[in-house]
Design an enzyme around this catalytic site. Structure first.
Site, PDB file in Angstrom:
ATOM      1  N   HIS A  82       0.886  -1.226   0.219  1.00  0.00           N
ATOM      2  CA  HIS A  82      -0.059  -0.019  -0.215  1.00  0.00           C
ATOM      3  C   HIS A  82       0.823   1.286  -0.117  1.00  0.00           C
ATOM      4  O   HIS A  82       2.139   1.217   0.216  1.00  0.00           O
ATOM      5  CB  HIS A  82      -0.836  -0.106   1.155  1.00  0.00           C
ATOM      6  CG  HIS A  82      -0.032   0.078   2.758  1.00  0.00           C
ATOM      7  ND1 HIS A  82       0.808  -0.682   3.119  1.00  0.00           N
ATOM      8  CD2 HIS A  82      -0.033   1.366   3.112  1.00  0.00           C
ATOM      9  CE1 HIS A  82       1.256  -0.240   4.094  1.00  0.00           C
ATOM     10  NE2 HIS A  82       0.899   0.997   4.424  1.00  0.00           N
ATOM     11  N   HIS A 100       4.847   0.037   0.055  1.00  0.00           N
ATOM     12  CA  HIS A 100       5.606  -0.714   0.980  1.00  0.00           C
ATOM     13  C   HIS A 100       4.635  -1.484   1.770  1.00  0.00           C
ATOM     14  O   HIS A 100       3.462  -1.826   1.476  1.00  0.00           O
ATOM     15  CB  HIS A 100       6.177   0.262   2.020  1.00  0.00           C
ATOM     16  CG  HIS A 100       5.210   1.306   2.803  1.00  0.00           C
ATOM     17  ND1 HIS A 100       4.626   2.278   1.931  1.00  0.00           N
ATOM     18  CD2 HIS A 100       4.797   1.150   3.688  1.00  0.00           C
ATOM     19  CE1 HIS A 100       3.624   3.184   2.645  1.00  0.00           C
ATOM     20  NE2 HIS A 100       3.886   2.469   4.046  1.00  0.00           N
ATOM     21  N   ASP A 104       0.512   5.174   1.714  1.00  0.00           N
ATOM     22  CA  ASP A 104      -0.024   5.832   2.799  1.00  0.00           C
ATOM     23  C   ASP A 104      -0.902   6.968   2.344  1.00  0.00           C
ATOM     24  O   ASP A 104      -0.328   7.716   1.759  1.00  0.00           O
ATOM     25  CB  ASP A 104       0.732   6.251   3.832  1.00  0.00           C
ATOM     26  CG  ASP A 104       1.665   5.103   4.709  1.00  0.00           C
ATOM     27  OD1 ASP A 104       1.338   3.973   4.495  1.00  0.00           O
ATOM     28  OD2 ASP A 104       2.791   5.709   5.279  1.00  0.00           O
ATOM     29  N   ARG A 132       6.725  -8.758  16.215  1.00  0.00           N
ATOM     30  CA  ARG A 132       7.423  -7.332  15.892  1.00  0.00           C
ATOM     31  C   ARG A 132       6.492  -6.293  16.157  1.00  0.00           C
ATOM     32  O   ARG A 132       5.305  -6.548  15.883  1.00  0.00           O
ATOM     33  CB  ARG A 132       7.664  -7.403  14.312  1.00  0.00           C
ATOM     34  CG  ARG A 132       8.219  -5.895  13.786  1.00  0.00           C
ATOM     35  CD  ARG A 132       8.209  -6.279  12.355  1.00  0.00           C
ATOM     36  NE  ARG A 132       8.867  -4.705  11.758  1.00  0.00           N
ATOM     37  CZ  ARG A 132       8.212  -3.918  11.144  1.00  0.00           C
ATOM     38  NH1 ARG A 132       6.894  -4.466  10.837  1.00  0.00           N
ATOM     39  NH2 ARG A 132       8.290  -2.839  10.516  1.00  0.00           N
TER      40      ARG A 132
END
Length: 366
Positions: free
Chosen positions: A230, A286, A232, A296
């Site tokens: 996607h 990304h 942002d 994570r």
């Protein structure tokens, strides 16, 4: 309109140990993680301390490096940023604490359909497939003085007294991110040739979003994604990663990894700033991959304009050689589009512009 799915609950504490994962979390072959570790992305480290000192050489160097990065992929690192590492560590500790709670506890902050704030574990009220292997907690931050305790109040009202201390940490962290964002906006203004104050002033009193991300271990990391590909939709993202890798960026037709650096922030351009720069600076596709052993987490601050601000490029960035690409719009219109009508990808802005034109056409006909 995306296909809908009846309520489906992703309980990470159970799923992270299962050898088979639900089909909703399996991504198509062409979007699955790389079989081999991807190359590292070459990202310039921007020395913020040097820039803020006003040293002409440092200012020029920061502007040059940011300009190069933002014309190519929109990602760069900020180092020597002056933000207290203790504050960052406290924010990470609180994030661990929250996501370590039982599901029913976290769901006290459950995100309502169509909203962008609250707890979400799979965005299931919006999409029926290609679900992200993650949990998130998102909340609003405002830099306006009348909302000076908006984050702390959110934790108190939604989660209760037990979360008051974490709410104060998140409030302080957001204030630090606001300050960092405005400093980065000075660099972007210089690098685009409109001066240090133009974008800084545009984002004064910003109405932004803070998101805590938690990616549990996944026993089939080759089939799932923590976050799908996607761009942002927001203006600027400031991300702090923990020591576990997972962020990848699509540059030159292949995926690249971004190595975690606890001393640095990863900054990237979003669609709203791409429109503000009249397409000169680019957002970039990304994603986040997961692994089978280690959870994570990351802290993401999404800088957004005040709700009434008109997103329009400065006149200096519009000329015969670079005519207007996007019409004027407000951030709430783009936010509504991505929450209710479209799943953010590399063509979000293009799809949004078409949607705006269709709405305008219908209004004229009506």
């Amino acid at each position: 309109m995306p296909s809908q799915l009846k309520s489906f609950s992703f309980d990470a504490s159970i799923l992270q140990h299962q050898s088979n994962i639900p089909p909703q979390f399996i991504w198509p072959d062409h979007e699955k993680p790389c079989t081999e570790p991807p190359p590292r992305l070459d990202m310039p480290p921007i020395e913020l301390g040097g820039f803020l000192s006003g040293d002409p050489e440092s200012v020029a160097n920061a502007a040059r490096l940011v300009d190069q990065a933002c014309r190519k992929h929109g990602f760069f690192l900020v180092v020597n940023h002056g933000i207290d590492m203790k504050l960052i560590e406290e924010a990470h500790r609180g994030t661990n604490y929250f996501f370590g709670m039982p599901l029913e506890e976290k769901e006290r902050a459950l995100r309502k359909p169509g909203d962008h704030c609250g707890y979400a574990s799979s965005f299931t009220n919006r999409f029926s497939s290609k679900l992200p292997w993650k949990e998130t907690l998102s909340f609003r931050y405002s830099a306006e003085s009348r909302f000076s305790d908006i984050v702390g109040r959110y934790f108190l009202d939604v989660m209760g007294e037990d979360y008051a201390a974490f709410g104060r940490v998140c409030q302080e962290y957001c204030e630090a991110m606001n300050s960092l964002s405005l400093n980065v906006m000075e660099i972007l203004g210089i690098s685009l040739g409109v001066g240090p104050s133009y974008f800084r002033e545009f984002f004064q009193g910003n109405d932004s979003i803070m998101r805590l991300n938690y990616y549990p271990p996944c026993q089939k990391p080759d089939l799932a994604l923590g976050t799908g590909p996607h761009c942002d939709p927001t203006s600027l993202t400031i991300l702090h990663q923990d020591h576990v890798g997972g962020l990848e960026v699509f540059v030159d037709d292949k995926w690249h990894s971004i190595t975690p650096n606890p001393q640095a922030f990863v900054v990237n351009i979003g669609d709203t700033f791409m429109a503000l720069s009249n397409g000169i600076y680019k957002g970039c596709l990304h994603r986040a991959v997961v692994n089978s052993t280690t959870p994570r987490k990351s802290l993401a601050f999404f800088l957004c304009p005040r709700m009434d601000k008109i997103v329009t490029p400065p006149k200096e960035l519009v000329c015969e050689g670079n005519p207007r690409i996007y019409p004027d719009f407000t951030w709430p219109a783009l936010l509504e589009f991505t929450q209710k009508h479209y799943r953010s990808d590399m063509k979000t802005l293009e799809a949004f512009v078409n949607w705006l034109r269709q709405k305008k056409h219908l209004q004229v006909e009506g």
